[in-house]
Write an enzyme that holds these catalytic residues in place. Structure first.
Site, PDB file in Angstrom:
ATOM      1  N   TYR A   9     -40.366  14.852  10.545  1.00  8.67           N
ATOM      2  CA  TYR A   9     -41.708  15.351  10.818  1.00  8.67           C
ATOM      3  C   TYR A   9     -42.170  14.847  12.192  1.00  8.67           C
ATOM      4  CZ  TYR A   9     -41.885  17.355   6.173  1.00  8.67           C
ATOM      5  OH  TYR A   9     -41.619  18.116   5.061  1.00  8.67           O
ATOM      6  N   ARG A  21     -44.667   4.994   6.796  1.00  3.22           N
ATOM      7  CA  ARG A  21     -43.330   5.349   6.306  1.00  3.22           C
ATOM      8  C   ARG A  21     -42.451   5.657   7.503  1.00  3.22           C
ATOM      9  NH1 ARG A  21     -41.139   9.215   1.299  1.00  3.22           N
ATOM     10  NH2 ARG A  21     -39.878   7.478   0.542  1.00  3.22           N
ATOM     11  N   GLY A  61     -38.370   7.730  -7.192  1.00  3.40           N
ATOM     12  CA  GLY A  61     -38.877   9.085  -7.050  1.00  3.40           C
ATOM     13  C   GLY A  61     -38.402  10.055  -8.110  1.00  3.40           C
ATOM     14  N   ARG A  62     -37.148  10.482  -7.993  1.00  4.07           N
ATOM     15  CA  ARG A  62     -36.660  11.560  -8.863  1.00  4.07           C
ATOM     16  C   ARG A  62     -36.681  11.174 -10.347  1.00  4.07           C
ATOM     17  NH1 ARG A  62     -37.777  15.567  -5.677  1.00  4.07           N
ATOM     18  NH2 ARG A  62     -37.472  14.767  -3.573  1.00  4.07           N
TER      19      ARG A  62
END
Length: 331
Positions: free
Chosen positions: A174, A222, A315-316
């Site tokens: 990003y 982050r 997370g997952r």
């Protein structure tokens, strides 16, 4: 789970344990607005307060920085009312919550934003999140100044929305990661070249956020600490940048991949970014979060025992099973 269950205090925020739910895009927003589906999602994930810290999915700081149609906005004052619903829901469930704020840069698409695509340089995005082939417009210094203000304004909205802190997104190809990485930053002015120049926009954002939220508010970042792509950032770059961010006033570092995205190439072990988080943890005094491939409580505990990080992002596993943290805590 002795270490995993230890509380930790960051700034004035006491977090009940070391389990972190990292930001994961849900695409449950409508026109940037918080929806009932999104509230129900965060209610389900935070139920019981078994997750110490939730970092909400990346919210765009300006329309041009929007990554996808279902993304939440933090770009307008009118967003605050909906964002307050998120914080109220999570706080009522006894977890802490931080807002991640982001600009997609060349990972954005004109079909989504309706805007010109901008980045550090006129280089098509080669990152895992943005291989659109679009060559972005190189940001002028006025563009940079405008984006810095967008981040500061977004952080102020996060505080007004009762988030416990704000996280600056500089990972996964990003915009801020595009400035940090030599893969995308080919500038020859004070925002390109040396590592200090490539993180100049980050330092300006941190400074302006501090002005807008005050010294006592928790500010995290982050960091895509390594690209794992030839010609990109190295582990050493990630360590050096982390030290600069700490000096600038960041309270918490959340370590992930750069242009490789959320996956480390050819690695599937629990905590596959741990070489990054461990190296950074040795050089900074602020807490470090490690996320990546961690699916069991025992794995998280072992990574803490080995001083790979101070908090562990899962997370997952939590995405698939909302009771994951409850099972670990009560085991």
């Amino acid at each position: 789970m002795k270490l995993l269950m230890q509380p930790i205090k960051i700034k004035n925020i006491k977090i009940n344990n070391r389990i972190v739910m990292p930001p994961m895009a849900t695409s449950k927003s409508g026109d940037g607005m918080v929806t009932d589906d999104l509230i129900n999602y965060y209610d389900e994930k935070s139920k019981g307060g078994y997750i110490g810290l939730i970092i909400t999915e990346h919210s765009y700081v300006s329309k041009e920085g929007m990554a996808d149609k279902g993304q939440v906005s933090i770009s307008r004052d009118s967003d605050i009312e909906g964002l307050k619903r998120i914080t109220e829901t999570i706080h009522n469930n006894d977890s802490k919550v931080i807002a991640q704020i982001s600009h997609a840069g060349s990972s954005a698409k004109p079909s989504v934003t309706g805007c010109e695509i901008i980045s550090a340089s006129e280089v098509a995005n080669v990152g895992a999140t943005g291989k659109s082939g679009i060559v972005p417009h190189e940001m002028s210094k006025e563009d940079i100044k405008r984006v810095v203000k967008c981040f500061a304004d977004a952080a102020k909205r996060a505080k007004e929305s009762n988030f416990d802190g704000v996280e600056i997104h500089s990972a996964h190809a990003y915009l801020l990661n595009q400035f940090f990485s030599p893969l995308a930053n080919k500038r020859t002015d004070e925002y390109g070249g040396s590592l200090e120049n490539r993180v100049r926009i980050h330092l300006e954002i941190i400074e302006e956020i501090r002005k807008s939220v005050g010294e006592d508010y928790l500010v995290a970042l982050r960091l895509g600490a390594c690209d794992y792509i030839d010609g990109g950032n190295t582990l050493e770059d990630g360590v050096a940048a982390s030290k600069l961010f700490e000096k600038a006033g960041v309270d918490l570092l959340d370590i992930s991949g750069g242009f490789c995205g959320i996956i480390r190439p050819d690695h599937k072990e629990a905590g596959y970014f741990s070489e990054l988080s461990q190296a950074i943890k040795k050089e900074v005094s602020i807490p470090v979060i490690l996320t990546g491939g961690i699916t069991e409580g025992e794995q998280a505990e072992k990574l803490l025992e080995e001083y790979k990080a101070d908090l562990i992002g899962v997370g997952r596993a939590i995405l698939k099973d909302s009771t994951w943290a409850k099972k670990v805590v009560e085991d």
